[in-house]
Design a protein around this motif. Structure first.
Motif, PDB file in Angstrom:
ATOM      1  N   PRO A 134     -14.446  -0.770   0.710  1.00 12.39           N
ATOM      2  CA  PRO A 134     -15.706  -0.050   0.475  1.00 12.39           C
ATOM      3  C   PRO A 134     -15.598   1.415   0.865  1.00 12.39           C
ATOM      4  O   PRO A 134     -14.870   1.784   1.801  1.00 12.39           O
ATOM      5  CB  PRO A 134     -16.706  -0.804   1.362  1.00 12.39           C
ATOM      6  CG  PRO A 134     -16.121  -2.173   1.522  1.00 12.39           C
ATOM      7  CD  PRO A 134     -14.626  -1.969   1.545  1.00 12.39           C
ATOM      8  N   ASP A 135     -16.314   2.266   0.149  1.00 16.79           N
ATOM      9  CA  ASP A 135     -16.212   3.709   0.350  1.00 16.79           C
ATOM     10  C   ASP A 135     -16.490   4.135   1.786  1.00 16.79           C
ATOM     11  O   ASP A 135     -15.881   5.076   2.297  1.00 16.79           O
ATOM     12  CB  ASP A 135     -17.175   4.444  -0.586  1.00 16.79           C
ATOM     13  CG  ASP A 135     -16.670   4.452  -2.022  1.00 16.79           C
ATOM     14  OD1 ASP A 135     -15.456   4.298  -2.219  1.00 16.79           O
ATOM     15  OD2 ASP A 135     -17.500   4.610  -2.932  1.00 16.79           O
ATOM     16  N   GLU A 136     -17.425   3.460   2.451  1.00 20.60           N
ATOM     17  CA  GLU A 136     -17.820   3.889   3.791  1.00 20.60           C
ATOM     18  C   GLU A 136     -16.869   3.418   4.888  1.00 20.60           C
ATOM     19  O   GLU A 136     -17.035   3.780   6.056  1.00 20.60           O
ATOM     20  CB  GLU A 136     -19.241   3.397   4.097  1.00 20.60           C
ATOM     21  CG  GLU A 136     -19.388   1.882   4.196  1.00 20.60           C
ATOM     22  CD  GLU A 136     -19.612   1.201   2.848  1.00 20.60           C
ATOM     23  OE1 GLU A 136     -19.893  -0.018   2.842  1.00 20.60           O
ATOM     24  OE2 GLU A 136     -19.500   1.899   1.819  1.00 20.60           O
ATOM     25  N   THR A 137     -15.850   2.637   4.545  1.00 21.26           N
ATOM     26  CA  THR A 137     -14.948   2.063   5.545  1.00 21.26           C
ATOM     27  C   THR A 137     -14.082   3.140   6.187  1.00 21.26           C
ATOM     28  O   THR A 137     -13.448   3.935   5.504  1.00 21.26           O
ATOM     29  CB  THR A 137     -14.052   0.998   4.903  1.00 21.26           C
ATOM     30  OG1 THR A 137     -14.869   0.001   4.307  1.00 21.26           O
ATOM     31  CG2 THR A 137     -13.142   0.353   5.945  1.00 21.26           C
ATOM     32  N   THR A 138     -14.050   3.157   7.508  1.00 20.38           N
ATOM     33  CA  THR A 138     -13.203   4.108   8.247  1.00 20.38           C
ATOM     34  C   THR A 138     -12.207   3.404   9.156  1.00 20.38           C
ATOM     35  O   THR A 138     -11.414   4.068   9.821  1.00 20.38           O
ATOM     36  CB  THR A 138     -14.063   5.057   9.101  1.00 20.38           C
ATOM     37  OG1 THR A 138     -14.861   4.290  10.001  1.00 20.38           O
ATOM     38  CG2 THR A 138     -14.951   5.918   8.222  1.00 20.38           C
ATOM     39  N   ASP A 139     -12.217   2.083   9.189  1.00 18.42           N
ATOM     40  CA  ASP A 139     -11.262   1.305   9.981  1.00 18.42           C
ATOM     41  C   ASP A 139     -10.653   0.265   9.059  1.00 18.42           C
ATOM     42  O   ASP A 139     -11.349  -0.632   8.568  1.00 18.42           O
ATOM     43  CB  ASP A 139     -11.977   0.628  11.155  1.00 18.42           C
ATOM     44  CG  ASP A 139     -11.020  -0.169  12.042  1.00 18.42           C
ATOM     45  OD1 ASP A 139      -9.842  -0.356  11.634  1.00 18.42           O
ATOM     46  OD2 ASP A 139     -11.446  -0.619  13.117  1.00 18.42           O
ATOM     47  N   ILE A 140      -9.362   0.406   8.778  1.00 13.10           N
ATOM     48  CA  ILE A 140      -8.734  -0.534   7.851  1.00 13.10           C
ATOM     49  C   ILE A 140      -7.743  -1.458   8.549  1.00 13.10           C
ATOM     50  O   ILE A 140      -6.896  -2.071   7.898  1.00 13.10           O
ATOM     51  CB  ILE A 140      -8.056   0.202   6.686  1.00 13.10           C
ATOM     52  CG1 ILE A 140      -6.842   0.985   7.169  1.00 13.10           C
ATOM     53  CG2 ILE A 140      -9.020   1.102   5.942  1.00 13.10           C
ATOM     54  CD1 ILE A 140      -5.946   1.363   6.007  1.00 13.10           C
ATOM     55  N   SER A 141      -7.838  -1.575   9.854  1.00 15.05           N
ATOM     56  CA  SER A 141      -6.903  -2.419  10.602  1.00 15.05           C
ATOM     57  C   SER A 141      -6.938  -3.865  10.116  1.00 15.05           C
ATOM     58  O   SER A 141      -5.902  -4.545  10.087  1.00 15.05           O
ATOM     59  CB  SER A 141      -7.189  -2.342  12.104  1.00 15.05           C
ATOM     60  OG  SER A 141      -8.523  -2.718  12.385  1.00 15.05           O
ATOM     61  N   THR A 142      -8.118  -4.350   9.723  1.00  9.56           N
ATOM     62  CA  THR A 142      -8.229  -5.717   9.202  1.00  9.56           C
ATOM     63  C   THR A 142      -7.415  -5.874   7.921  1.00  9.56           C
ATOM     64  O   THR A 142      -6.736  -6.888   7.715  1.00  9.56           O
ATOM     65  CB  THR A 142      -9.700  -6.076   8.932  1.00  9.56           C
ATOM     66  OG1 THR A 142     -10.439  -5.952  10.144  1.00  9.56           O
ATOM     67  CG2 THR A 142      -9.820  -7.493   8.403  1.00  9.56           C
ATOM     68  N   TYR A 143      -7.458  -4.865   7.070  1.00  7.39           N
ATOM     69  CA  TYR A 143      -6.686  -4.917   5.834  1.00  7.39           C
ATOM     70  C   TYR A 143      -5.185  -4.810   6.116  1.00  7.39           C
ATOM     71  O   TYR A 143      -4.380  -5.467   5.449  1.00  7.39           O
ATOM     72  CB  TYR A 143      -7.121  -3.786   4.900  1.00  7.39           C
ATOM     73  CG  TYR A 143      -8.563  -3.879   4.469  1.00  7.39           C
ATOM     74  CD1 TYR A 143      -8.945  -4.686   3.409  1.00  7.39           C
ATOM     75  CD2 TYR A 143      -9.559  -3.149   5.125  1.00  7.39           C
ATOM     76  CE1 TYR A 143     -10.268  -4.775   3.015  1.00  7.39           C
ATOM     77  CE2 TYR A 143     -10.887  -3.237   4.733  1.00  7.39           C
ATOM     78  CZ  TYR A 143     -11.235  -4.046   3.683  1.00  7.39           C
ATOM     79  OH  TYR A 143     -12.547  -4.136   3.288  1.00  7.39           O
ATOM     80  N   LEU A 144      -4.818  -4.011   7.087  1.00 10.75           N
ATOM     81  CA  LEU A 144      -3.407  -3.890   7.441  1.00 10.75           C
ATOM     82  C   LEU A 144      -2.871  -5.184   8.034  1.00 10.75           C
ATOM     83  O   LEU A 144      -1.683  -5.506   7.883  1.00 10.75           O
ATOM     84  CB  LEU A 144      -3.196  -2.726   8.406  1.00 10.75           C
ATOM     85  CG  LEU A 144      -3.460  -1.331   7.833  1.00 10.75           C
ATOM     86  CD1 LEU A 144      -3.204  -0.264   8.893  1.00 10.75           C
ATOM     87  CD2 LEU A 144      -2.603  -1.074   6.597  1.00 10.75           C
ATOM     88  N   ALA A 145      -3.726  -5.952   8.684  1.00 12.15           N
ATOM     89  CA  ALA A 145      -3.310  -7.267   9.183  1.00 12.15           C
ATOM     90  C   ALA A 145      -2.938  -8.181   8.022  1.00 12.15           C
ATOM     91  O   ALA A 145      -1.985  -8.985   8.127  1.00 12.15           O
ATOM     92  CB  ALA A 145      -4.433  -7.887  10.023  1.00 12.15           C
ATOM     93  N   LEU A 146      -3.657  -8.074   6.906  1.00 12.52           N
ATOM     94  CA  LEU A 146      -3.309  -8.851   5.716  1.00 12.52           C
ATOM     95  C   LEU A 146      -1.947  -8.430   5.176  1.00 12.52           C
ATOM     96  O   LEU A 146      -1.152  -9.276   4.740  1.00 12.52           O
ATOM     97  CB  LEU A 146      -4.373  -8.660   4.632  1.00 12.52           C
ATOM     98  CG  LEU A 146      -5.796  -9.122   4.956  1.00 12.52           C
ATOM     99  CD1 LEU A 146      -6.737  -8.758   3.805  1.00 12.52           C
ATOM    100  CD2 LEU A 146      -5.836 -10.617   5.226  1.00 12.52           C
ATOM    101  N   VAL A 147      -1.683  -7.125   5.198  1.00 12.81           N
ATOM    102  CA  VAL A 147      -0.389  -6.608   4.745  1.00 12.81           C
ATOM    103  C   VAL A 147       0.732  -7.160   5.616  1.00 12.81           C
ATOM    104  O   VAL A 147       1.778  -7.606   5.115  1.00 12.81           O
ATOM    105  CB  VAL A 147      -0.390  -5.073   4.763  1.00 12.81           C
ATOM    106  CG1 VAL A 147       0.989  -4.523   4.402  1.00 12.81           C
ATOM    107  CG2 VAL A 147      -1.450  -4.513   3.826  1.00 12.81           C
ATOM    108  N   GLU A 148       0.508  -7.163   6.919  1.00 22.35           N
ATOM    109  CA  GLU A 148       1.523  -7.664   7.849  1.00 22.35           C
ATOM    110  C   GLU A 148       1.733  -9.169   7.684  1.00 22.35           C
ATOM    111  O   GLU A 148       2.879  -9.646   7.639  1.00 22.35           O
ATOM    112  CB  GLU A 148       1.111  -7.349   9.285  1.00 22.35           C
ATOM    113  CG  GLU A 148       2.150  -7.739  10.322  1.00 22.35           C
ATOM    114  CD  GLU A 148       1.772  -7.290  11.710  1.00 22.35           C
ATOM    115  OE1 GLU A 148       2.689  -6.955  12.490  1.00 22.35           O
ATOM    116  OE2 GLU A 148       0.569  -7.260  12.022  1.00 22.35           O
ATOM    117  N   ASP A 149       0.641  -9.914   7.558  1.00 24.00           N
ATOM    118  CA  ASP A 149       0.758 -11.369   7.414  1.00 24.00           C
ATOM    119  C   ASP A 149       1.490 -11.750   6.134  1.00 24.00           C
ATOM    120  O   ASP A 149       2.223 -12.748   6.094  1.00 24.00           O
ATOM    121  CB  ASP A 149      -0.631 -12.016   7.423  1.00 24.00           C
ATOM    122  CG  ASP A 149      -1.297 -11.948   8.784  1.00 24.00           C
ATOM    123  OD1 ASP A 149      -0.594 -11.683   9.785  1.00 24.00           O
ATOM    124  OD2 ASP A 149      -2.528 -12.140   8.857  1.00 24.00           O
TER     125      ASP A 149
END
Length: 442
Positions: A247-262
């Motif tokens: 989403p445009d307003e998102t400023t913390d993408i750590s949750t998405y990076l966890a998906l990348v790592e997993d």
């Protein structure tokens, strides 16, 4: 903005502005009436050849006629780091044209160029209102585009409705050009092509990637980049193991990076603007997420990205429609290399393709004005359709849809050398550092 102090930035701009007004005859800021006020108006005006002293016998002569270009730009807000690159290059290009005597138009008159550029604060609705005011209240016929596809879309609708020609250097979403808008031209290739050569580069490496993650902001440009990347990855035989819209307003993408790592993705395609890439670069480091390729569609190519992220910018890739190693001839700056030197000297940073595209926007109008016997929005538009010229940006010739198809060069931030052109091989400055070293190896 980059991490220079606000005071330092204001001092730099004030100094450059004073120098610019002196060079252009000291004509000052044009006071435009209208609901948006004048506080965000930047102008460039008549030629140095008309700057006459009180002692000059020609002091009573009228300054040359002017042609006014108008537009909005992200001079503040989330997109201002890149917006300032366009504003600076517009200003410097107009200054050079005016100081060389102006534009000898096809109607037999020599004109100085004037630019009215208002701050849209990185807000599409404000930009739309600015363009409406420029055409309806200020009577400006020739429009320079804003930065970002999301802002260019509504601005281009205003241009079409008012039948005013717009040349954009910062809008690449295919949505802009799929609506039969005959009044919009873009110096950028469409966003769905941005990843093509970067994926080609990755697949040419020893032990090429087999999996990829796509994280894309929800705006039109980045969704188009992501759509093009999906097709390119599929053609290359690379599995997309993560595919998320942020989403445009998102400023913390750590949750998405966890998906990348997993998912143990080899490639991360972060389809976002500069602030998004800054956040991602820092969070890749803080979350200790390793990928072989970290890539973004151009917002990470600026000096301010490097300043904001430090060593976390190392190994990031980004595409560019402009290769700084190709020294093209240019009628205004003489060559690409001279343009680079001029930007560095005047503004203190190395230009990116945003700067070069902005200069080409002004030069496109210049060429059109020179080609027409009568200056009207329609004749200028038709002249732009037919224009062909070499410039510091390379060849300028528009396709039927108003874009310039162009193969992207690929740059990488490297620890010791800085930003390096790494693809295509025949024009590269350095080999890509692939795979990216893990955080434990750095």
């Amino acid at each position: 903005m980059s991490r220079r102090s606000n005071a330092s930035e204001q001092e730099r701009r004030s100094t450059n502005r004073r120098r610019f007004l002196k060079a252009t005859g000291g004509a000052g800021v044009v006071a435009l009436a209208g609901c948006l006020g004048v506080e965000s108006t930047v102008t460039a005006t008549t030629s140095e050849t008309d700057d006459r002293s009180d002692e000059d016998d020609g002091g009573d002569e009228m300054p040359m006629d002017t042609i006014t270009l108008g537009g909005s730009m992200s001079l503040s807000g989330d997109l201002s780091d890149l917006g300032r690159l366009y504003a600076d290059a517009y200003e410097l290009t107009i200054e050079r044209i005016n100081n060389a005597g102006g534009v000898e138009a096809g109607d037999g008159t020599t004109y100085g160029l004037e630019l009215v550029l208002r701050d849209d604060e990185s807000d599409p609705s404000r930009s739309e209102a600015i363009y409406q005011d420029l055409v309806n209240q200020a009577g400006i016929d020739y429009l320079v585009g804003p930065y970002s596809s999301g802002i260019t879309l509504p601005a281009s609708d205003v241009a079409a409705s008012a039948e005013r020609v717009m040349v954009a250097g910062g809008g690449a979403s295919s949505q802009i050009f799929e609506r039969d808008n005959e009044w919009i031209f873009s110096l950028l290739p469409t966003a769905d092509t941005y990843s093509t050569t970067s994926i080609e580069m990755a697949m040419a490496q020893p032990d090429p990637p087999s999996s990829a993650a796509i994280l894309a902001k929800a705006d039109p440009f980045n969704q188009d980049v992501a759509e093009g990347a999906r097709g390119n990855l599929q053609s290359a035989g690379v599995d997309v193991v993560v595919d998320e819209t942020i989403p445009d307003e998102t400023t913390d993408i750590s949750t998405y990076l966890a998906l990348v790592e997993d998912a143990d993705a080899d490639v991360l395609l972060l389809c976002g603007y500069q602030d998004d890439v800054v956040i991602t670069a820092d969070q890749l480091a803080s979350e200790n997420v390793d990928v072989d390729v970290a890539w973004a569609p151009g917002g990470n190519l600026t000096d301010s990205f490097r300043e904001q992220t430090g060593e976390n910018s190392d190994y990031w890739y980004g595409p560019s429609p402009w290769a700084t190693t190709v020294d093209s001839p240019d009628d205004v700056f003489e060559s690409t290399s001279e343009f680079i030197s001029a930007i560095e000297s005047e503004y203190g940073y190395e230009p990116t393709y945003h700067s070069a595209a902005a200069s080409a926007v002004v030069q496109t109008f210049q060429r059109a004005f020179m080609a027409v016997d009568e200056l009207t929005p329609r004749t200028v538009r038709d002249a732009i359709r037919e224009t062909q010229f070499e410039s510091l940006y390379g060849a300028v010739q528009f396709d039927e849809d108003g874009t310039i198809p162009r193969e992207m060069a690929v740059f990488q931030w490297q620890p010791d050398a800085g930003r390096q052109l790494v693809w295509p091989e025949e024009s590269s400055e350095a080999d890509p550092i692939y795979p990216t070293p893990t955080w434990n190896e750095r």
